[in-house]
Write an enzyme that holds these catalytic residues in place. Structure first.
Site, PDB file in Angstrom:
ATOM      1  N   TYR A 281      -2.295   8.135  -7.774  1.00 26.17           N
ATOM      2  CA  TYR A 281      -1.148   7.821  -6.895  1.00 26.17           C
ATOM      3  C   TYR A 281      -1.608   8.139  -5.385  1.00 26.17           C
ATOM      4  CZ  TYR A 281       1.160  11.953  -5.374  1.00 26.17           C
ATOM      5  OH  TYR A 281       1.585  13.340  -4.598  1.00 26.17           O
ATOM      6  N   LYS A 282      -2.606   8.993  -5.112  1.00 34.94           N
ATOM      7  CA  LYS A 282      -2.637   9.409  -3.834  1.00 34.94           C
ATOM      8  C   LYS A 282      -4.102   9.249  -3.469  1.00 34.94           C
ATOM      9  CE  LYS A 282      -1.793  13.642  -1.491  1.00 34.94           C
ATOM     10  NZ  LYS A 282      -1.201  15.075  -1.948  1.00 34.94           N
ATOM     11  N   TYR A 313       7.591  13.721 -15.278  1.00 32.48           N
ATOM     12  CA  TYR A 313       7.657  14.963 -15.656  1.00 32.48           C
ATOM     13  C   TYR A 313       8.056  15.172 -17.258  1.00 32.48           C
ATOM     14  CZ  TYR A 313       8.088  16.466 -10.728  1.00 32.48           C
ATOM     15  OH  TYR A 313       7.902  16.781  -9.178  1.00 32.48           O
ATOM     16  N   GLY A 328      11.529  18.378  -2.834  1.00 34.97           N
ATOM     17  CA  GLY A 328      11.779  17.883  -1.797  1.00 34.97           C
ATOM     18  C   GLY A 328      12.942  16.713  -1.767  1.00 34.97           C
ATOM     19  N   GLN A 336       8.704   6.923  -5.322  1.00 32.55           N
ATOM     20  CA  GLN A 336       8.995   8.321  -6.267  1.00 32.55           C
ATOM     21  C   GLN A 336      10.232   8.311  -7.013  1.00 32.55           C
ATOM     22  OE1 GLN A 336       6.896  12.153  -5.714  1.00 32.55           O
ATOM     23  NE2 GLN A 336       7.155  11.504  -3.702  1.00 32.55           N
ATOM     24  N   THR A 360      10.520  18.570   4.474  1.00 35.10           N
ATOM     25  CA  THR A 360       9.910  18.900   5.953  1.00 35.10           C
ATOM     26  C   THR A 360       8.680  17.860   6.319  1.00 35.10           C
ATOM     27  OG1 THR A 360       8.888  20.404   5.216  1.00 35.10           O
ATOM     28  CG2 THR A 360      10.544  21.173   6.589  1.00 35.10           C
ATOM     29  N   ASP A 442     -24.540 -18.433  -2.238  1.00 29.53           N
ATOM     30  CA  ASP A 442     -24.770 -17.277  -2.891  1.00 29.53           C
ATOM     31  C   ASP A 442     -26.336 -17.248  -3.610  1.00 29.53           C
ATOM     32  OD1 ASP A 442     -24.526 -14.764  -4.222  1.00 29.53           O
ATOM     33  OD2 ASP A 442     -23.304 -15.424  -5.654  1.00 29.53           O
TER      34      ASP A 442
HETATM   35  C1  SPV Z   1     -20.563 -11.658  -7.299  1.00 28.77           C
HETATM   36  O1  SPV Z   1     -19.557 -11.471  -7.303  1.00 28.77           O
HETATM   37  O2  SPV Z   1     -21.223 -11.932  -6.595  1.00 28.77           O
HETATM   38  C2  SPV Z   1     -21.434 -11.438  -8.643  1.00 28.77           C
HETATM   39  C3  SPV Z   1     -20.574 -11.741  -9.988  1.00 28.77           C
HETATM   40  O3  SPV Z   1     -22.368 -11.438  -8.799  1.00 28.77           O
HETATM   41  S1  SPV Z   1     -20.780 -13.233 -10.330  1.00 28.77           S
HETATM   42  O4  SPV Z   1     -20.216 -14.054  -9.703  1.00 28.77           O
HETATM   43  O5  SPV Z   1     -19.734 -13.250 -11.581  1.00 28.77           O
HETATM   44  O6  SPV Z   1     -21.970 -13.496 -10.755  1.00 28.77           O
HETATM   45 MG    MG Z   2     -23.422 -11.862  -6.945  1.00 31.69          MG
END
Ligand code: SPV
Ligand code: MG
Length: 669
Positions: A281-282, A313, A328, A336, A360, A442
């Site tokens: 949570y923090k 709790y 508090g 919360q 506070t 990519d």
């Molecule tokens: C990416 O996020 O670049 C990955 C995961 O390599 S995937 O795209 O699923 O290959």
């Molecule tokens: Mg990748």
């Protein structure tokens, strides 16, 4: 503020108990008398001056007070006519010591709970303790109350009256009015009545509020029977449990102040949130549960420390059944609130009570929290946290981030659900999304220097651990440098995939030509990376592409074994099938041989599987690899199209965040 305690009387109805000492010295517990308890509470409330009127056994009394060695300055005023007058005359005798100050006035035979006294002291106005719930007593004081204000006090009033006790806090200006009339009474020979008779004549000018103690202990002891009842109530009060919960790894004056108040309600048991609950949570705690628990156990007045495993709790309350929960008042609103509602519900199951003190909102505290966050962002603190989180939670989640702002989304997004808070544990710096953000494919085209720049942008504004998509890792000779750079920056884990040559994104599968590395080469790369790393907490994860490239389950498992043997700290198994069956089969077979090496999955295709199911099957890291990119860019394209279509931006307004929101989204340091 001065305390005025009236102790001139004898208390004849106490029998032998007052044969050689005044009533106020009667024992009410094995360790305290009525008076020592009053004086202790006065000193604990921070008062330093006590005016005490005496009469019977005045020497015994003054010696006794001094022997208690409390940090209090006493002024004893003997009423020379103690056996012929009432306390109105004792006050008259003490008048010179009672000028120009606020007064807390109490009869010497009054026993009250700490919280009653604290409420009286804390009230802004002049007040008298009353109990709206108590039946009206035949012979004792009652107060006539209109709209919360007292107009008459005496034993003879029954209409519109409440049971009242001689415990007052009287502001200087009100006291001046009342005291003046007391003086007039006494100087005209009227010395045997109650001081309250004088008040009743000036109640228009002397504003006295009725402060309702709501059934809390506040009672005079007049007889041995009263003594029995009050002593046993006191015993019960002092043995009841008070519960508070803390997550803190830094204890500051605000914590001590609320602990001090809470322990006045009974024996204080502190629930310390488990590391997992704090992290959820923090932020990740700076010191582990065991150390945080011992910090609290060593605070004076803390009787017991227990672990609270969740933000809720409920379990601890049902087990410990404390009379009070203290918190508090900051949780009355905000995230919360549902936790508070649940506490109120559980307390009502057995008649417990919630006590809230004003929160506070300390600047110093905010500063401390900022400093701890800054520490968490430092490379050495950040790097090891992924390993620790996996150990602590079993399963961690990571969200893709490719810029400062997406990093902040991964860092700060919190959801409260069923009394629990959910956050992402880590960030994934995807090659796909990092490249996409730069408008590039990519294919390992974006060079490492540029990828590191992305990491840096994210690290500058966040604290959560980072998992870096290292593509193929490049040449082994280059990979060792990458490992050292990532480690130095504070990245927690690099994932490299067992492909070679021109890498294409795995989600293309066999639609494009992709070559899997040999086991020998890839193992050598892992081993070289492990040898190059300087710290023990950095992780190298080997990503297996056998299922993506349709090389079969056995190939995937053979590779997994070999990669772990070469030093891989974790295994990522990837699939582009919607059906999770092959992922499940791999996890099951791998886990049957290896129960410890963390398993990582990227459920982009097999996205119907929940985190809980992954966890049950033995997966340790779930990466949401591209959802921010895939949701963000269409929104931008839509806005661009809308402007083009309308030749203005107005139609786009409903899709936009307000200018105010965008400029306040990122707070300045
Ligand atoms: C990416 O996020 O670049 C990955 C995961 O390599 S995937 O795209 O699923 O290959
Ligand atoms: Mg990748």
């Amino acid at each position: 503020m001065k305390a005025l305690i009236l102790n001139s009387g004898l208390g004849q109805r106490m029998g032998v108990l007052t044969s050689n000492q005044p009533k106020c010295m009667t024992e009410i517990s094995p360790t305290e008398t009525i008076l020592s308890r009053q004086l202790r509470l006065i000193a604990e409330a921070g008062l330093t001056e006590v005016v005490m009127t005496t009469g019977y056994f005045d020497e015994v009394l003054t010696h006794y007070c001094q022997s208690l060695a409390l940090p209090l300055k006493f002024t004893f005023v003997r009423n020379p006519l103690y056996d012929q007058t009432n306390y109105i005359y004792s006050i008259y005798c003490a008048r010179e010591s009672l000028l120009d100050d606020d007064i807390v006035l109490m009869h010497g035979d009054l026993v009250f709970e700490n919280r009653v006294f604290d409420a009286v002291i804390a009230d802004e106005e002049s007040c008298m303790a009353v109990d709206a719930e108590a039946p009206l007593p035949e012979k004792d004081f009652k107060a006539v109350v209109h709209n919360g204000r007292i107009s008459k006090i005496g034993i003879e009033f029954f209409d519109e009256a409440m049971a009242a006790q001689p415990l007052y806090k009287i502001r200087k200006k009100d006291w001046a009015v009342w005291l003046k009339r007391i003086v007039e009474y006494c100087e005209s020979g009227n010395r045997k009545c109650y001081a309250e008779n004088a008040f009743n004549e000036v109640s228009d000018e002397c504003c006295l509020k009725a402060l309702d103690v709501k059934g809390a202990l506040c009672a005079e002891i007049d007889t041995p029977d009263d003594l029995k009842v009050v002593s046993s109530k006191l015993h019960e009060i002092e043995n009841r449990w008070v519960y508070m919960c803390f997550s803190a790894d830094l204890i500051h004056s605000g914590h001590i102040a609320i602990i001090k108040k809470a322990r006045k309600l009974g024996r204080l048991v502190i629930g310390v949130l488990s590391d997992e609950a704090v992290a959820s949570y923090k932020r990740y705690p700076l010191i582990p549960f065991s150390e945080r628990a011992s910090l609290f156990a060593n605070i004076s007045g803390v009787a017991k420390v227990v672990e609270q495993k969740t933000l809720s709790y409920a379990d601890n309350l049902r087990q410990l059944r404390p009379s009070f929960v203290v918190h508090g008042d900051d949780w009355v609103t905000g995230f919360q609130r549902p936790i508070r509602d649940e506490v109120v519900g559980v307390l009502s199951e057995y008649g417990g009570q919630l006590v809230e003190f004003p929160y506070t909102n300390d600047e110093k505290l905010k500063e401390l929290d900022k400093q701890s966050r800054a520490q968490l962002a430092m490379p050495d603190m950040r790097r090891g946290r992924l390993r620790k989180l996996i150990g602590m939670k079993g399963l961690v989640t990571a969200l893709e981030a490719h810029s400062g702002i997406t990093g902040l989304i991964a860092e700060k997004t919190t959801v409260l659900q069923d009394g629990k808070t959910y956050q992402f544990d880590a960030m994934w710096i995807s090659s796909l999304c990092d490249s996409t953000a730069k408008g590039k494919p990519d294919i390992e085209l974006v060079d490492m220097t540029s990828r590191f720049r992305t990491i840096d942008d994210i690290m500058e504004v966040t604290t959560k651990p980072i998992i870096f998509d290292g593509d193929t890792g490049g040449l082994t000779e280059h990979f060792v440098y990458t490992v050292r750079s990532l480690e130095r920056m504070g990245v927690s884990m690099v994932i490299i995939e067992d492909k070679t040559g021109l890498k294409k994104n795995s989600l293309f599968g066999t639609e494009v030509k992709q070559t899997q590395d040999t086991i020998e080469n890839f193992c050598a790369k892992i081993a070289a990376g492990k040898k190059a790393q300087k710290t023990s907490d950095f992780m190298i994860c080997a990503r297996i592409e056998s299922l993506i490239l349709e090389r079969g389950m056995d190939d995937a498992l053979t590779r997994a074994r070999a990669y772990v043997d070469s030093g891989a700290d974790a295994i990522m198994i990837h699939s582009r099938k919607k059906d999770p069956a092959e992922i499940f089969e791999f996890v099951e077979r791998f886990r049957s041989e290896d129960t410890v090496t963390p398993i990582v999955v990227v459920p982009t295709s097999f996205n119907m599987v929940t985190e809980d199911e992954f966890k049950q099957r033995g997966v340790n890291v779930v990466i949401y690899a591209n959802q921010l990119t895939r949701t963000g860019f269409p929104a931008m394209q839509r806005a661009a199209r809308t402007i083009l279509e309308n030749h203005r931006a107005k139609e786009c307004d409903d899709m936009c965040m307000s200018i105010k929101d965008i400029i306040t989204l990122i707070p300045e340091e």
